[in-house]
Design a protein around this motif. Structure first.
Motif, PDB file in Angstrom:
ATOM      1  N   ASP A   1      -6.378  -0.212  -9.419  1.00 35.26           N
ATOM      2  CA  ASP A   1      -5.683   0.119  -8.180  1.00 35.26           C
ATOM      3  C   ASP A   1      -4.237   0.511  -8.490  1.00 35.26           C
ATOM      4  O   ASP A   1      -3.495  -0.281  -9.076  1.00 35.26           O
ATOM      5  CB  ASP A   1      -5.730  -1.099  -7.253  1.00 35.26           C
ATOM      6  CG  ASP A   1      -4.915  -0.903  -5.999  1.00 35.26           C
ATOM      7  OD1 ASP A   1      -4.826   0.249  -5.522  1.00 35.26           O
ATOM      8  OD2 ASP A   1      -4.367  -1.887  -5.491  1.00 35.26           O
TER       9      ASP A   1
ATOM     10  N   GLN B   1     -11.598   4.951  -2.234  1.00 36.77           N
ATOM     11  CA  GLN B   1     -10.939   3.792  -2.829  1.00 36.77           C
ATOM     12  C   GLN B   1     -11.298   3.699  -4.309  1.00 36.77           C
ATOM     13  O   GLN B   1     -11.644   2.642  -4.804  1.00 36.77           O
ATOM     14  CB  GLN B   1     -11.398   2.514  -2.109  1.00 36.77           C
ATOM     15  CG  GLN B   1     -11.071   2.484  -0.648  1.00 36.77           C
ATOM     16  CD  GLN B   1      -9.610   2.164  -0.398  1.00 36.77           C
ATOM     17  OE1 GLN B   1      -8.997   1.392  -1.115  1.00 36.77           O
ATOM     18  NE2 GLN B   1      -9.053   2.769   0.624  1.00 36.77           N
TER      19      GLN B   1
ATOM     20  N   ASN C   1      -1.630   0.717  -6.628  1.00 33.61           N
ATOM     21  CA  ASN C   1      -0.651  -0.165  -5.998  1.00 33.61           C
ATOM     22  C   ASN C   1      -0.494  -1.463  -6.782  1.00 33.61           C
ATOM     23  O   ASN C   1       0.607  -1.969  -6.957  1.00 33.61           O
ATOM     24  CB  ASN C   1      -1.058  -0.445  -4.545  1.00 33.61           C
ATOM     25  CG  ASN C   1      -0.996   0.816  -3.718  1.00 33.61           C
ATOM     26  OD1 ASN C   1       0.039   1.450  -3.606  1.00 33.61           O
ATOM     27  ND2 ASN C   1      -2.133   1.203  -3.158  1.00 33.61           N
ATOM     28  N   LYS C   2      -1.602  -1.983  -7.309  1.00 35.82           N
ATOM     29  CA  LYS C   2      -1.531  -3.197  -8.130  1.00 35.82           C
ATOM     30  C   LYS C   2      -0.840  -2.906  -9.459  1.00 35.82           C
ATOM     31  O   LYS C   2      -0.045  -3.707  -9.935  1.00 35.82           O
ATOM     32  CB  LYS C   2      -2.922  -3.772  -8.366  1.00 35.82           C
ATOM     33  CG  LYS C   2      -2.893  -5.062  -9.178  1.00 35.82           C
ATOM     34  CD  LYS C   2      -4.225  -5.745  -9.195  1.00 35.82           C
ATOM     35  CE  LYS C   2      -4.278  -6.989 -10.037  1.00 35.82           C
ATOM     36  NZ  LYS C   2      -3.112  -7.494 -10.649  1.00 35.82           N
TER      37      LYS C   2
ATOM     38  N   ARG D   1      -2.129   6.263  -1.858  1.00 33.43           N
ATOM     39  CA  ARG D   1      -3.534   6.328  -1.433  1.00 33.43           C
ATOM     40  C   ARG D   1      -4.040   7.758  -1.536  1.00 33.43           C
ATOM     41  O   ARG D   1      -3.272   8.710  -1.421  1.00 33.43           O
ATOM     42  CB  ARG D   1      -3.732   5.757  -0.046  1.00 33.43           C
ATOM     43  CG  ARG D   1      -2.904   6.355   1.031  1.00 33.43           C
ATOM     44  CD  ARG D   1      -3.213   5.693   2.343  1.00 33.43           C
ATOM     45  NE  ARG D   1      -2.194   4.678   2.609  1.00 33.43           N
ATOM     46  CZ  ARG D   1      -1.908   4.235   3.805  1.00 33.43           C
ATOM     47  NH1 ARG D   1      -2.542   4.685   4.831  1.00 33.43           N
ATOM     48  NH2 ARG D   1      -0.986   3.341   3.975  1.00 33.43           N
TER      49      ARG D   1
ATOM     50  N   ASP E   1       0.852  -1.187   0.000  1.00 33.04           N
ATOM     51  CA  ASP E   1       0.000   0.000   0.000  1.00 33.04           C
ATOM     52  C   ASP E   1       0.892   1.243   0.000  1.00 33.04           C
ATOM     53  O   ASP E   1       1.219   1.790   1.047  1.00 33.04           O
ATOM     54  CB  ASP E   1      -0.904  -0.021   1.238  1.00 33.04           C
ATOM     55  CG  ASP E   1      -1.991   1.025   1.184  1.00 33.04           C
ATOM     56  OD1 ASP E   1      -2.282   1.537   0.085  1.00 33.04           O
ATOM     57  OD2 ASP E   1      -2.541   1.329   2.243  1.00 33.04           O
ATOM     58  N   ASN E   2       1.295   1.680  -1.196  1.00 29.90           N
ATOM     59  CA  ASN E   2       2.219   2.804  -1.332  1.00 29.90           C
ATOM     60  C   ASN E   2       1.564   4.092  -1.777  1.00 29.90           C
ATOM     61  O   ASN E   2       2.105   5.161  -1.559  1.00 29.90           O
ATOM     62  CB  ASN E   2       3.320   2.462  -2.342  1.00 29.90           C
ATOM     63  CG  ASN E   2       4.252   1.424  -1.808  1.00 29.90           C
ATOM     64  OD1 ASN E   2       4.722   1.536  -0.697  1.00 29.90           O
ATOM     65  ND2 ASN E   2       4.512   0.404  -2.594  1.00 29.90           N
TER      66      ASN E   2
END
Length: 76
Positions: free
Chosen positions: A52, A46, A54-55, A40, A37-38
Motif C-alpha cells: 500500500d 486497491q 500510503n503505508k 489512490r 489516505d494520500n
C-alpha cells in the motif's frame, strides 16, 4: 526506477492514473496513528505491487527505512 523486465509509468502518465493529496504535510503523516489516505488509483482499484503506497509513505516518514530501495543503478 523499475527493473528492466517490468514496465514503469512515466511521470507524464501518472497524473492520469493516480490522485495525490499534495496538501498533507509530513507532520500530519508523522502524527497519524494509521497511514493517511494520500495516494489512490483513479480507477478505484486497491492493487499495489510493492504494498500500500500510503503505508509505505507513513512507514518511511516514521522510520526513514525504505524496504524497496533500489541498490543498483539501472541503465546509463
Amino acid at each position: 526506477m523499475a527493473v528492466p523486465q517490468h514496465y514503469a509509468w512515466t511521470f507524464d502518465e501518472l497524473p492520469q492514473l493516480i490522485d495525490v493529496n499534495w496538501s498533507t504535510t509530513v507532520d500530519e503523516i508523522r502524527g497519524s496513528t494509521s497511514p493517511p489516505d494520500n495516494v489512490r488509483l483513479k480507477s478505484g482499484r486497491q492493487v499495489s505491487y510493492n504494498g500500500d503506497p500510503n503505508k509505505l509513505i507513513h512507514d518511511f516518514v516514521l522510520t526513514g527505512d525504505d524496504p524497496h530501495q533500489i541498490s543498483e543503478r539501472i541503465g546509463n
